[in-house]
Design a protein around this motif. Sequence first.
Motif, PDB file in Angstrom:
ATOM      1  N   LEU A  65      74.608  15.112  66.826  1.00 16.91           N
ATOM      2  CA  LEU A  65      73.689  15.857  65.958  1.00 16.91           C
ATOM      3  C   LEU A  65      72.253  15.729  66.445  1.00 16.91           C
ATOM      4  O   LEU A  65      71.505  16.716  66.470  1.00 16.91           O
ATOM      5  N   TYR A  69      69.794  18.884  67.737  1.00 13.80           N
ATOM      6  CA  TYR A  69      68.481  19.196  67.174  1.00 13.80           C
ATOM      7  C   TYR A  69      67.313  18.887  68.098  1.00 13.80           C
ATOM      8  O   TYR A  69      66.228  19.398  67.902  1.00 13.80           O
ATOM      9  N   SER A  70      67.517  18.060  69.108  1.00 14.26           N
ATOM     10  CA  SER A  70      66.402  17.741  70.006  1.00 14.26           C
ATOM     11  C   SER A  70      66.528  18.456  71.342  1.00 14.26           C
ATOM     12  O   SER A  70      65.693  19.300  71.667  1.00 14.26           O
ATOM     13  N   ARG A  72      69.575  20.303  73.239  1.00  9.55           N
ATOM     14  CA  ARG A  72      70.970  20.748  73.226  1.00  9.55           C
ATOM     15  C   ARG A  72      71.680  20.478  74.561  1.00  9.55           C
ATOM     16  O   ARG A  72      72.878  20.234  74.596  1.00  9.55           O
TER      17      ARG A  72
END
Length: 180
Positions: A65, A69-70, A72
């Motif tokens: 996750l 979000y940081s 990919r």
Amino acid sequence: MGVPDLATHYAIGLLLVSRIERSWVRVVLLALAALAPDVDALFGVHRWFTHSLVVAAPAFSLVALAAIYSRRSLLRYVAVVALLYTLHIALDLFTAPTPVLWPLVNQSLQIQLAVTGVISSNEVTVEHTVNVIGEPVNFNTREAVEGPILTVESIPIPAATIIVLLLENTGKHRGRQCGA
């Protein structure tokens, strides 16, 4: 105790990572993930919570996750590390009791497989046995933790891996020379 030892875990990691990664520096480093569950030996316990898929799954999910979000592009590496980590634990199930389902199950499990065959003048028979052995989880620390780095039974696995990788690398190098 037979395979897998540290050399086998690492060799399998090298072979798998080399299928999806071109950079040899990354291959060598990512393959170290195949050894990660055994970090527990540094703390005087072998087959500790680091050998539990129940503990590893949420940890890898959180890392995945975070990667989504940081950056990919890191997700691919998270997947490779999770695969190698899980494969280590799965292979260990066949060598000694492993707390694969801890803390849900307070048992270390071992799978014993055997396939035997008999060939006679008039028939061929093959029989298999599968036993799952459970024993209480034991996370007591020890003064010394010992385990195989390389065993006689496992030598073919790292040796074959090195030969395959060398042949592939030599073939790629020759192909570049011929194509140039």
